[in-house]
Every structure is written in structure tokens, then in C-alpha cells.
Design a protein around this motif. Structure first.
Motif, PDB file in Angstrom:
ATOM      1  N   ASN A  97       0.859  -1.183   0.000  1.00  0.00           N
ATOM      2  CA  ASN A  97       0.000   0.000   0.000  1.00  0.00           C
ATOM      3  C   ASN A  97       0.896   1.235   0.000  1.00  0.00           C
ATOM      4  O   ASN A  97       1.595   1.504   0.981  1.00  0.00           O
ATOM      5  N   PHE A  98       0.881   1.984  -1.107  1.00  0.00           N
ATOM      6  CA  PHE A  98       1.767   3.144  -1.224  1.00  0.00           C
ATOM      7  C   PHE A  98       1.547   4.146  -0.109  1.00  0.00           C
ATOM      8  O   PHE A  98       2.500   4.608   0.521  1.00  0.00           O
ATOM      9  N   TRP A  99       0.293   4.521   0.126  1.00  0.00           N
ATOM     10  CA  TRP A  99       0.015   5.597   1.076  1.00  0.00           C
ATOM     11  C   TRP A  99       0.386   5.225   2.499  1.00  0.00           C
ATOM     12  O   TRP A  99       0.933   6.052   3.237  1.00  0.00           O
ATOM     13  N   MET A 100       0.105   3.994   2.899  1.00  0.00           N
ATOM     14  CA  MET A 100       0.475   3.578   4.247  1.00  0.00           C
ATOM     15  C   MET A 100       1.992   3.599   4.417  1.00  0.00           C
ATOM     16  O   MET A 100       2.514   4.110   5.414  1.00  0.00           O
ATOM     17  N   ALA A 101       2.689   3.045   3.436  1.00  0.00           N
ATOM     18  CA  ALA A 101       4.152   3.021   3.496  1.00  0.00           C
ATOM     19  C   ALA A 101       4.734   4.429   3.462  1.00  0.00           C
ATOM     20  O   ALA A 101       5.670   4.754   4.198  1.00  0.00           O
ATOM     21  N   ALA A 102       4.158   5.287   2.613  1.00  0.00           N
ATOM     22  CA  ALA A 102       4.655   6.655   2.480  1.00  0.00           C
ATOM     23  C   ALA A 102       4.430   7.456   3.757  1.00  0.00           C
ATOM     24  O   ALA A 102       5.318   8.186   4.217  1.00  0.00           O
ATOM     25  N   ILE A 103       3.251   7.328   4.350  1.00  0.00           N
ATOM     26  CA  ILE A 103       2.933   8.084   5.567  1.00  0.00           C
ATOM     27  C   ILE A 103       3.797   7.619   6.738  1.00  0.00           C
ATOM     28  O   ILE A 103       4.364   8.439   7.476  1.00  0.00           O
ATOM     29  N   LEU A 104       3.920   6.303   6.906  1.00  0.00           N
ATOM     30  CA  LEU A 104       4.717   5.784   8.021  1.00  0.00           C
ATOM     31  C   LEU A 104       6.185   6.174   7.891  1.00  0.00           C
ATOM     32  O   LEU A 104       6.807   6.649   8.854  1.00  0.00           O
ATOM     33  N   SER A 105       6.757   5.991   6.715  1.00  0.00           N
ATOM     34  CA  SER A 105       8.173   6.323   6.525  1.00  0.00           C
ATOM     35  C   SER A 105       8.410   7.827   6.621  1.00  0.00           C
ATOM     36  O   SER A 105       9.434   8.271   7.157  1.00  0.00           O
ATOM     37  N   SER A 106       7.440   8.617   6.155  1.00  0.00           N
ATOM     38  CA  SER A 106       7.578  10.074   6.214  1.00  0.00           C
ATOM     39  C   SER A 106       7.428  10.584   7.643  1.00  0.00           C
ATOM     40  O   SER A 106       8.067  11.578   8.018  1.00  0.00           O
ATOM     41  N   CYS A 107       6.603   9.925   8.441  1.00  0.00           N
ATOM     42  CA  CYS A 107       6.500  10.280   9.859  1.00  0.00           C
ATOM     43  C   CYS A 107       7.823  10.028  10.570  1.00  0.00           C
ATOM     44  O   CYS A 107       8.284  10.850  11.379  1.00  0.00           O
ATOM     45  N   LEU A 108       8.448   8.900  10.280  1.00  0.00           N
ATOM     46  CA  LEU A 108       9.766   8.605  10.858  1.00  0.00           C
ATOM     47  C   LEU A 108      10.784   9.651  10.412  1.00  0.00           C
ATOM     48  O   LEU A 108      11.593  10.133  11.222  1.00  0.00           O
ATOM     49  N   PHE A 109      10.759   9.990   9.141  1.00  0.00           N
ATOM     50  CA  PHE A 109      11.657  11.003   8.589  1.00  0.00           C
ATOM     51  C   PHE A 109      11.465  12.333   9.306  1.00  0.00           C
ATOM     52  O   PHE A 109      12.437  13.011   9.673  1.00  0.00           O
TER      53      PHE A 109
END
Length: 202
Positions: free
Chosen positions: A138-150
């Protein structure tokens, strides 16, 4: 390289990143020595661990891909919008750790503009976002989680939205382009603009 070796390399990179250029030094041992030598050490180690992949890249093909330059320009534009929105919403009432480091350690300009973007794109986009994309599909889930960590790793509450937005943009760029080159160029450009603004406001 087999799967076990790849997982070992990725785990090693994540640990070294945390201890040298990620949150580790900011939390435990931020000083002129760590600021000067840790990022360079991490860059050398990263390039060494990815030496086979780098040797196999066709840089001419990458550099001649005009479509990714349009992607870079759009990403820089939207990255500026993300920072502007964050500034409007939060007024940036306090200085971030990066602002403090830029003011006190001249070498931080090199780290922020050149070394940091290369390492962070490999860690947050290639490793973290790539892993989450494979696991969740899931692009959005992966993008949001990784971007939150970033964003969290930058230790700036009033700039959380800006870093989150940039992270999401970078995930899109990585997925769209299929390589890290436009992500790194976008990151370098945004950090250069940030350093210029910090200098002008000093």
C-alpha cells in the motif's frame, strides 16, 4: 547478493545510521567531533556497502532521462510549498537542532546540503519506504509511516508538517522514477534553499 546478506546489510546500515547521523548523536553525543566525522564515516560505509549496485548503474541513462528533471522541478516546488505551509501554520517559533548546528559548526553546511540527502534518501526512501511498501503493498500507508519517521528524526515540532510533506513527496518521486537520483537531487536542492534562507535570516 542473497536475501540473507541483503537483510544483514540493511540492518547494519540502519544501526549505523541511528548511531552516527540519525537521531543517535542528537540525543546522546552531539559535539564538534561527531558533527565533523560521523556523517563522512556513514557516507563512506554506505557507498562501500552499495559498491556493486553503484558499479552496475548506467549513469548516462539516468542523467539523460529528461522526464525525471521535470519530476525534480515539481518535487522542489511542492517541497517549498510544504515548508511555506508549515511556516504559516506554526510561525517557526523556535530554532531546530539543524539551525543550531549550522550556526555553530561551519561543516554542517556540507553535511546538510550534500552528505545528509544522499544518506537519508537511501535510509528513509530505499530501505524504510521500500520495506514498508513490500510488506503492506500500500503506497500511502508506506509513504505516511516512513515520512512520519523522517519527520520525527528531525526533532522539530513546528516543522513536523514540512518534513512530513517533503517525505511524502520524496516517496512519490521514488515510486514514479524507480531510482534514488531524483530524490537525492530534490533533497539537495531543498536543503540548499533552507541553508540560504537560514543564512539570510542570521
Amino acid at each position: 547478493m542473497d536475501d540473507k546478506a541483503v537483510k544483514y546489510r540493511e540492518a547494519l546500515l540502519l544501526v549505523l545510521f541511528f548511531l552516527t547521523t540519525g537521531p543517535g548523536p542528537a540525543l546522546f553525543m552531539l559535539n564538534k567531533f561527531t558533527v565533523t566525522f560521523f556523517p563522512l564515516f556513514m557516507l563512506v560505509v554506505t557507498l562501500f556497502l552499495y559498491r556493486k549496485e553503484l558499479a552496475g548503474l548506467d549513469f548516462n541513462q539516468i542523467l539523460r532521462n529528461n522526464g525525471q528533471y521535470r519530476l525534480i522541478l515539481k518535487a522542489v516546488q511542492w517541497g517549498i510549498y510544504a515548508h511555506a505551509l508549515s511556516a504559516i501554520l506554526f510561525r517557526h517559533t523556535g530554532s531546530s537542532i539543524t539551525d543550531h548546528l549550522l550556526k555553530n559548526y561551519p561543516i554542517m553546511s556540507i553535511n546538510v546540503v550534500f552528505i545528509g540527502p544522499v544518506i537519508e534518501e537511501i535510509i528513509y526512501r530505499h530501505l524504510v519506504f521500500g520495506y514498508l511498501s513490500r510488506k503492506t503493498n500500500n503506497f500511502w500507508m508506506a509513504a505516511i509511516l516512513s515520512s512520519c519517521l523522517f519527520s520525527l528524526a528531525h526533532f522539530s515540532v513546528d516543522r513536523f508538517i514540512a518534513y512530513l510533506g517533503v517525505g511524502l513527496i520524496q516517496c512519490y518521486v521514488y515510486k514514479k522514477s524507480g531510482n534514488l537520483f531524483p530524490c537525492m537531487v530534490t533533497h539537495i536542492a531543498l536543503n540548499f534553499i533552507s541553508v540560504m534562507v537560514t543564512t539570510m535570516n542570521a
